[in-house]
Each structure stands twice: as structure tokens, then as C-alpha cells.
Design a protein around this motif. Structure first.
Motif, PDB file in Angstrom:
ATOM      1  N   ALA A  51      22.956  36.757  37.448  1.00 60.90           N
ATOM      2  CA  ALA A  51      24.206  36.090  37.836  1.00 60.90           C
ATOM      3  C   ALA A  51      24.860  36.776  39.035  1.00 60.90           C
ATOM      4  CB  ALA A  51      25.172  36.056  36.655  1.00 60.90           C
ATOM      5  N   LEU A  52      24.603  38.079  39.142  1.00 61.48           N
ATOM      6  CA  LEU A  52      25.200  38.845  40.243  1.00 61.48           C
ATOM      7  C   LEU A  52      24.761  38.320  41.627  1.00 61.48           C
ATOM      8  CD1 LEU A  52      27.147  41.251  40.161  1.00 61.48           C
ATOM      9  CD2 LEU A  52      25.175  42.781  40.159  1.00 61.48           C
ATOM     10  N   THR A  53      23.682  37.542  41.652  1.00 63.87           N
ATOM     11  CA  THR A  53      23.282  36.958  42.939  1.00 63.87           C
ATOM     12  C   THR A  53      24.313  35.939  43.418  1.00 63.87           C
ATOM     13  OG1 THR A  53      21.940  35.238  41.864  1.00 63.87           O
ATOM     14  CG2 THR A  53      20.786  37.241  42.538  1.00 63.87           C
ATOM     15  N   THR A  54      25.067  35.357  42.481  1.00 62.17           N
ATOM     16  CA  THR A  54      26.069  34.352  42.901  1.00 62.17           C
ATOM     17  C   THR A  54      27.490  34.649  42.423  1.00 62.17           C
ATOM     18  OG1 THR A  54      25.390  33.008  41.009  1.00 62.17           O
ATOM     19  CG2 THR A  54      24.460  32.412  43.129  1.00 62.17           C
ATOM     20  N   VAL A  55      27.634  35.289  41.261  1.00 61.49           N
ATOM     21  CA  VAL A  55      28.985  35.599  40.766  1.00 61.49           C
ATOM     22  C   VAL A  55      29.316  37.033  41.165  1.00 61.49           C
ATOM     23  CG1 VAL A  55      30.477  35.735  38.733  1.00 61.49           C
ATOM     24  CG2 VAL A  55      28.599  34.091  38.775  1.00 61.49           C
ATOM     25  N   GLN A  56      30.215  37.193  42.127  1.00 60.90           N
ATOM     26  CA  GLN A  56      30.501  38.554  42.592  1.00 60.90           C
ATOM     27  C   GLN A  56      31.973  38.902  42.415  1.00 60.90           C
ATOM     28  OE1 GLN A  56      28.435  38.611  46.412  1.00 60.90           O
ATOM     29  NE2 GLN A  56      26.528  39.041  45.338  1.00 60.90           N
ATOM     30  N   ASP A  57      32.467  38.533  41.245  1.00 60.16           N
ATOM     31  CA  ASP A  57      33.840  38.841  40.868  1.00 60.16           C
ATOM     32  C   ASP A  57      33.743  39.465  39.474  1.00 60.16           C
ATOM     33  OD1 ASP A  57      36.206  38.534  39.340  1.00 60.16           O
ATOM     34  OD2 ASP A  57      36.889  36.891  40.607  1.00 60.16           O
ATOM     35  N   PRO A  58      34.059  40.779  39.361  1.00 57.14           N
ATOM     36  CA  PRO A  58      33.784  41.487  38.104  1.00 57.14           C
ATOM     37  C   PRO A  58      34.451  40.854  36.876  1.00 57.14           C
ATOM     38  CG  PRO A  58      35.108  42.843  39.604  1.00 57.14           C
ATOM     39  CD  PRO A  58      34.650  41.655  40.377  1.00 57.14           C
ATOM     40  N   LYS A  59      35.672  40.413  37.055  1.00 53.60           N
ATOM     41  CA  LYS A  59      36.374  39.803  35.900  1.00 53.60           C
ATOM     42  C   LYS A  59      35.669  38.537  35.460  1.00 53.60           C
ATOM     43  CE  LYS A  59      41.117  41.106  35.406  1.00 53.60           C
ATOM     44  NZ  LYS A  59      42.134  41.245  36.447  1.00 53.60           N
ATOM     45  N   LEU A  60      35.292  37.744  36.448  1.00 48.54           N
ATOM     46  CA  LEU A  60      34.652  36.470  36.152  1.00 48.54           C
ATOM     47  C   LEU A  60      33.296  36.689  35.483  1.00 48.54           C
ATOM     48  CD1 LEU A  60      35.741  33.675  36.731  1.00 48.54           C
ATOM     49  CD2 LEU A  60      34.322  33.577  38.783  1.00 48.54           C
ATOM     50  N   LEU A  61      32.551  37.680  35.974  1.00 47.33           N
ATOM     51  CA  LEU A  61      31.225  37.940  35.401  1.00 47.33           C
ATOM     52  C   LEU A  61      31.365  38.345  33.928  1.00 47.33           C
ATOM     53  CD1 LEU A  61      28.185  38.019  35.833  1.00 47.33           C
ATOM     54  CD2 LEU A  61      28.394  40.379  36.595  1.00 47.33           C
ATOM     55  N   GLN A  62      32.370  39.171  33.649  1.00 46.04           N
ATOM     56  CA  GLN A  62      32.599  39.579  32.262  1.00 46.04           C
ATOM     57  C   GLN A  62      32.998  38.398  31.396  1.00 46.04           C
ATOM     58  OE1 GLN A  62      35.380  42.816  32.213  1.00 46.04           O
ATOM     59  NE2 GLN A  62      33.712  44.271  31.871  1.00 46.04           N
ATOM     60  N   GLU A  63      33.844  37.575  31.963  1.00 44.79           N
ATOM     61  CA  GLU A  63      34.329  36.414  31.210  1.00 44.79           C
ATOM     62  C   GLU A  63      33.177  35.446  30.907  1.00 44.79           C
ATOM     63  OE1 GLU A  63      37.804  34.613  33.119  1.00 44.79           O
ATOM     64  OE2 GLU A  63      36.991  32.667  32.477  1.00 44.79           O
ATOM     65  N   TYR A  64      32.337  35.202  31.896  1.00 45.85           N
ATOM     66  CA  TYR A  64      31.207  34.295  31.682  1.00 45.85           C
ATOM     67  C   TYR A  64      30.211  34.879  30.684  1.00 45.85           C
ATOM     68  CZ  TYR A  64      32.421  31.387  35.797  1.00 45.85           C
ATOM     69  OH  TYR A  64      33.010  30.552  36.694  1.00 45.85           O
ATOM     70  N   THR A  65      29.985  36.189  30.781  1.00 44.33           N
ATOM     71  CA  THR A  65      29.025  36.849  29.886  1.00 44.33           C
ATOM     72  C   THR A  65      29.471  36.686  28.437  1.00 44.33           C
ATOM     73  OG1 THR A  65      28.506  38.460  31.599  1.00 44.33           O
ATOM     74  CG2 THR A  65      27.895  39.053  29.360  1.00 44.33           C
ATOM     75  N   ARG A  66      30.733  36.969  28.227  1.00 47.07           N
ATOM     76  CA  ARG A  66      31.309  36.829  26.904  1.00 47.07           C
ATOM     77  C   ARG A  66      31.267  35.375  26.444  1.00 47.07           C
ATOM     78  NH1 ARG A  66      33.802  40.054  24.025  1.00 47.07           N
ATOM     79  NH2 ARG A  66      35.071  39.099  22.418  1.00 47.07           N
ATOM     80  N   GLY A  67      31.559  34.498  27.388  1.00 42.73           N
ATOM     81  CA  GLY A  67      31.578  33.060  27.093  1.00 42.73           C
ATOM     82  C   GLY A  67      30.222  32.574  26.596  1.00 42.73           C
TER      83      GLY A  67
END
Ligand code: TRP
Length: 327
Positions: A43-59
Motif C-alpha cells: 500500500a505504501l506505493t500509493t498511500v503515503q499518509d501515515p495516519k491514513l495507512l494505519q486507518e486503512y490497515t485497521r479497517g
């Protein structure tokens, strides 16, 4: 049999994800030794906002558990809790020609859509191969868009084994889900990037609105309709029993039925399937440590397997200290 699949935490899950891959992931937990992970490095290839990445991961973790993934049957973890896959990615990079990666459809599509190419995007299939090979996975249940990546993994396993004259890696096979192509509300392939999805965990009203907005042709109510050429029917078929599907097929062909009726039934079927998980998800959301515990436990189990493979890999290619010392 070792089954493995990853899901990218790059947005909310939708019906395309469900019928393409997720549904079979959950069904397979009953019979096999399944490893499923949340692909945060990808996901880091496209999601480069730490809060968002955490939120999506949890989601994504909540979504899977709400849909019935049972952490007692499955090893469920975060990709980034097994950093060994990055080491393996490097090693595979060294035996893989750039030509193989230049032929990747997903990469070419992304670049064609204007996404700036990074090394991460280019090497995405190598990281995916590392995911698959490090757990010696035999079967990889994925959607159609990922089949080429599994084929590239077969190639990379071969390159490694041949180069280092060993049999460390097992050749994996892809397994397709129920639907080869799930149409979005506009009739194109359902995809977050086309903005045409029906989300699995949207509020009931929002899902209903999306379903009612599905594009249909302008055949008048009284005329016969072609079920094989309609987006509502294509989705209905995925939810309904074979008997009910046959009934709708006949109603379409007979005429006198409006698309609105089929859409209403689709809303009902959607609710029957996802109302339960929606409630379960809300429950899980109220107990945040549960999800963390599940992922941490899964991460430990997965990492132990990965470490074993990496010992073999290091030895095979001459990186292990023991081999160096014995020279
Ligand atoms: N690339 C996959 C997708 O977007 C996710 C993924 C990452 C994956 N690593 C994997 C799937 C390994 C199967 C096996 O859907």
C-alpha cells in the motif's frame, strides 16, 4: 495445503474485492492452512499518509474479522510485522530480469493512468513474490488482475532455484474467485480508482443508493431484456441461488419487468448478506485491543515460518555466516 493471500489496505473494501477474492479467502479457512495478511508495504506505493495507512490497515482487519475470518483457524497478520519479506525481495531482485517486470499489466496500467512510477511500484511484483515464497505457499486465491503476478512468482521461484542450484522455493498456483469480473455501478470493472464501487460496510442507505444508481440500458419496461448484457443481473447472479438466478433470467427475457425491480431485489440480497457483518464490525470496533491482539499473534506465527525459510535462502545464496565460515 498452505494457502496464502494478501489484501492491500488502500481504501474501503467493495463488492469487487468480495466476489473476486475475499469470499473465497473466508471459505477456504475451513479446510486449509491459511495465511492471510494486510499488505501494508504494498500500500505504501500509493498511500503515503501515515495516519491514513494505519486507518486503512485497521479497517481491513475489522472487515475480515466481521465477515467471519476466524483467527483460531487462520494466521492473520500485518505484512510489515514480517520484515524478512523485504530482505527476500532484494534477493529476488538480484535474480530477476527487468524485462519480466516491464511486462506487468498492473504496472503498465498504473503508469498509463498517470501514477508516477517509483521503484516500489516497479518492484511491486517482486515483493508479492517474496510474500508468497517465504511461506512456501502452494495456492494463492486472488482476483483475476493478480494472476499475472502469481505467474511471475513462479518464474522468480525458478530463477532462484536454478541460480543457486537448490529447491528452496515451491511453485505456487493461482486460484480464481467466484467472479472473474464484477461490474461497477457504471458498468466498467468495479474499482476504487474508477469511483464506481458498492462498499461492503457502507451504511445501509449508502449501499442502497449505489445499487439503485447502477447503469442500465433504456429498454422499455414491457420489452424483453438480455440478462447477459446487464450490470444489475451480473451482480444479482453473484448473490442469488442458482434457482433464483434462473427465475430472474426468465423474467428478463419475458419482458414486462423494469430494471428497478431487479435492483430492489439486489438491495435485499445485499442486506441479507452484509447486515450481520455490519453489526459485528461495530461490535469489534468497540473492543480495539482484540484486533491488535489477533494481528500480533498472527504476526509472530508468520514470522517464525518466514525466518526458517530465510535461513535456507541465506544458506543457498551464500549469505549465511555458517556457510561463509566453512569456506
Ligand atoms: N497485490 C495484491 C492485490 O492488490 C495484494 C497482495 C500482496 C497479494 N501480496 C500478495 C495477494 C501475495 C496474494 C499474494 O490484490
Amino acid at each position: 495445503m498452505r494457502i496464502l493471500s494478501g489484501i492491500q489496505p488502500s481504501g474501503r473494501l467493495h463488492l469487487g474485492n468480495y466476489f473476486g477474492a475475499l469470499k473465497q479467502h473466508i471459505e477456504m479457512q475451513e479446510q486449509h492452512d491459511c495465511f492471510y495478511f494486510i499488505a501494508s508495504y504494498h500500500a505504501l506505493t500509493t498511500v503515503q499518509d501515515p495516519k491514513l495507512l494505519q486507518e486503512y490497515t485497521r479497517g481491513v482487519a475489522l472487515d475480515y474479522l466481521a465477515l467471519g475470518l476466524d483467527p483460531n483457524k487462520v494466521t492473520f497478520f500485518r505484512q510489515a510485522d514480517v520484515p524478512e519479506v523485504c530482505e527476500l525481495t532484494w534477493i529476488l531482485n538480484c535474480v530477476t530480469g527487468t524485462g519480466l517486470l516491464e511486462r506487468a499489466h498492473a504496472y503498465k496500467d498504473k503508469v498509463a493512468r498517470g501514477i508516477t512510477s517509483s521503484m516500489g511500484l516497479f518492484c511491486y511484483p517482486v515483493l508479492m513474490a517474496a510474500d508468497i515464497l517465504i511461506y512456501k505457499s502452494q495456492l494463492v486465491p486472488v482476483g483475476k488482475d493478480q494472476v499475472q503476478h502469481v505467474e511471475m512468482t513462479q518464474d522468480m521461484a525458478g530463477y532462484f532455484n536454478t541460480t543457486f542450484q537448490c529447491e528452496v522455493f515451491v511453485r505456487p498456483e493461482a486460484k480464481l474467485g467466484q467472479a472473474l469480473l464484477v461490474p461497477g455501478v457504471d458498468g466498467q470493472k468495479m474499482s476504487k480508482s474508477y469511483n464506481n464501487t458498492v462498499e461492503l460496510f457502507a451504511e445501509a442507505k449508502q449501499a442502497q443508493k449505489a445499487i439503485m444508481s447502477i447503469k442500465t440500458d433504456s429498454t422499455p419496461v414491457e420489452d424483453p431484456k438480455d440478462p447477459t448484457n446487464d450490470n444489475v443481473f451480473a451482480l444479482l447472479k453473484l448473490f442469488a441461488s442458482p434457482e433464483e438466478t434462473a427465475e430472474w433470467d426468465a423474467r428478463y427475457r419475458k419482458g414486462g419487468m423494469g430494471y428497478g425491480q431487479a435492483k430492489k431485489r439486489l438491495v435485499e440480497l445485499f442486506e441479507e448478506r452484509f447486515a450481520g457483518p455490519r453489526a459485528k464490525r461495530a461490535e469489534l470496533l468497540a473492543a480495539p485491543s482484540y484486533v491488535d491482539d489477533v494481528l500480533q499473534e498472527g504476526g509472530k506465527k508468520a514470522r517464525a515460518v518466514a525466518k526458517q525459510t530465510m535461513d535456507e535462502v541465506r544458506r543457498a545464496c551464500g549469505l549465511a555466516t555458517s556457510r561463509l565460515e566453512s569456506r
